[in-house]
Design a protein around this motif. Structure first.
Motif, mmCIF file in Angstrom:
data_model
loop_
_atom_site.group_PDB
_atom_site.id
_atom_site.type_symbol
_atom_site.label_atom_id
_atom_site.label_comp_id
_atom_site.label_asym_id
_atom_site.label_seq_id
_atom_site.Cartn_x
_atom_site.Cartn_y
_atom_site.Cartn_z
ATOM 1 N N ARG A 42 27.280 13.357 -3.756
ATOM 2 C CA ARG A 42 25.951 13.962 -3.700
ATOM 3 C C ARG A 42 25.330 13.946 -2.307
ATOM 4 N N PRO A 43 25.364 12.819 -1.564
ATOM 5 C CA PRO A 43 24.750 12.855 -0.228
ATOM 6 C C PRO A 43 25.383 13.884 0.695
ATOM 7 N N LEU A 44 26.682 14.133 0.536
ATOM 8 C CA LEU A 44 27.348 15.103 1.402
ATOM 9 C C LEU A 44 26.915 16.524 1.097
ATOM 10 N N VAL A 45 26.549 16.785 -0.155
ATOM 11 C CA VAL A 45 26.100 18.123 -0.519
ATOM 12 C C VAL A 45 24.847 18.478 0.258
ATOM 13 N N HIS A 46 23.951 17.507 0.396
ATOM 14 C CA HIS A 46 22.724 17.754 1.161
ATOM 15 C C HIS A 46 23.037 17.913 2.644
ATOM 16 N N GLU A 47 23.992 17.149 3.160
ATOM 17 C CA GLU A 47 24.412 17.326 4.553
ATOM 18 C C GLU A 47 25.014 18.706 4.758
ATOM 19 N N LEU A 48 25.842 19.131 3.813
ATOM 20 C CA LEU A 48 26.488 20.429 3.919
ATOM 21 C C LEU A 48 25.450 21.550 3.949
ATOM 22 N N ALA A 49 24.385 21.400 3.169
ATOM 23 C CA ALA A 49 23.354 22.439 3.098
ATOM 24 C C ALA A 49 22.711 22.695 4.456
ATOM 25 N N ASP A 50 22.713 21.693 5.331
ATOM 26 C CA ASP A 50 22.141 21.872 6.661
ATOM 27 C C ASP A 50 22.946 22.857 7.504
ATOM 28 N N HIS A 51 24.162 23.180 7.052
ATOM 29 C CA HIS A 51 25.038 24.059 7.829
ATOM 30 C C HIS A 51 25.281 25.398 7.137
ATOM 31 N N ALA A 55 15.014 33.932 -0.983
ATOM 32 C CA ALA A 55 16.332 34.051 -1.609
ATOM 33 C C ALA A 55 16.813 32.671 -1.982
ATOM 34 N N GLU A 56 17.760 32.613 -2.904
ATOM 35 C CA GLU A 56 18.318 31.337 -3.329
ATOM 36 C C GLU A 56 19.777 31.540 -3.689
ATOM 37 N N LEU A 57 20.501 30.428 -3.790
ATOM 38 C CA LEU A 57 21.885 30.504 -4.231
ATOM 39 C C LEU A 57 21.908 30.875 -5.700
ATOM 40 N N SER A 58 22.676 31.902 -6.027
ATOM 41 C CA SER A 58 22.825 32.239 -7.436
ATOM 42 C C SER A 58 23.542 31.095 -8.133
ATOM 43 N N GLY A 59 23.193 30.833 -9.387
ATOM 44 C CA GLY A 59 23.809 29.737 -10.108
ATOM 45 C C GLY A 59 23.055 28.438 -9.974
ATOM 46 N N GLY A 60 22.005 28.422 -9.149
ATOM 47 C CA GLY A 60 21.201 27.203 -9.038
ATOM 48 C C GLY A 60 21.464 26.495 -7.728
ATOM 49 N N ALA A 61 20.775 25.398 -7.548
ATOM 50 C CA ALA A 61 20.920 24.628 -6.325
ATOM 51 C C ALA A 61 22.304 24.005 -6.259
ATOM 52 N N VAL A 62 22.837 23.899 -5.052
ATOM 53 C CA VAL A 62 24.116 23.224 -4.885
ATOM 54 C C VAL A 62 23.917 21.740 -5.149
ATOM 55 N N SER A 63 24.806 21.162 -5.977
ATOM 56 C CA SER A 63 24.687 19.751 -6.306
ATOM 57 C C SER A 63 26.044 19.144 -6.555
#
Length: 214
Positions: A165-174, A205-213
């Motif tokens: 989970r913490p990496l998903v938030h890091e990935l979102a920064d890129h 706009a948003e990611l289709s399918g919901g937030a990345v998690s």
């Protein structure tokens, strides 16, 4: 103790009593780093009561295997079969195990720049270090209703790691947006992680399918 195609082994992971599991440990112990499991075609010896849960924890007979060195050892002789199953394999034997999702968990992320290109590098819970590129792609899968999208990275030989989970938030920064697609760049490739969706209720706009998690 015997191993049959219908049964499962019964052994303590810490034992060295000549059991099938102890024998597997002894034979696998000669390898450092991933073994050349793609070259081996031993006889199928049945199933062993080893399970990898969704958190990447290995269990034997329902109990977590607490010795990190033993888990790493087993990971070096893990192979995914053509039918999607997972086996522990040595030149002499092949034993089925159970995997709830994927066998590995990505637990650390670094962003490096090489020759002007961005590279995303992940470390797994069993010590693999992998750079996202054409041979090690990043993908997402639906986790279930309300859970959004879950990212995975190919580690080796058909074996994937799910991002913690913490990496998903890091990935979102890129994240980058290219047209209607959102993704990340690594190893000279653009990996699509979702689609932009716009509607009357959305100001942006948003990611289709919901937030990345994860």
């Amino acid at each position: 103790m015997s191993v049959t195609k219908q049964g499962e082994t019964k052994a303590d992971p810490d034992s060295a009593d000549g059991s099938a599991l102890a024998g597997l440990i002894a034979r696998a112990g000669s390898f450092r780093g991933p073994a050349p499991v793609h070259l081996w075609n031993p006889a199928h010896c049945g199933a062993i009561d080893i399970r990898i849960d969704r958190a990447g924890t290995w269990h034997h007979e329902g109990r977590p295997i607490l010795r990190e060195a033993l888990v790493r050892l087993f990971s070096t002789v893990l192979r995914r079969e053509a039918d999607g199953g997972y086996v522990l394999v040595t030149p002499a034997e092949k034993l089925d195990i159970r995997v709830d999702d994927v066998p590995f968990l990505a637990v650390e992320m670094a962003v490096e720049t090489s020759e002007g290109r961005q590279n995303l590098v992940f470390r797994t819970n069993v010590g693999d270090v992998v750079t996202v590129d054409a041979e090690h792609p990043l993908r997402v899968a639906e986790a279930g209703e309300g859970e959004g999208l879950v990212p995975y990275v190919r580690v080796r030989g058909g074996l994937d790691a799910r991002l913690a989970r913490p990496l998903v938030h890091e990935l979102a920064d890129h994240f980058e947006q290219r047209g209607a697609e959102i993704g990340v760049v690594s190893g000279g490739q653009f990996f699509v992680l979702g689609q932009v969706s716009e509607g009357p209720a959305n100001d942006g706009a948003e990611l289709s399918g919901g937030a990345v998690s994860a």
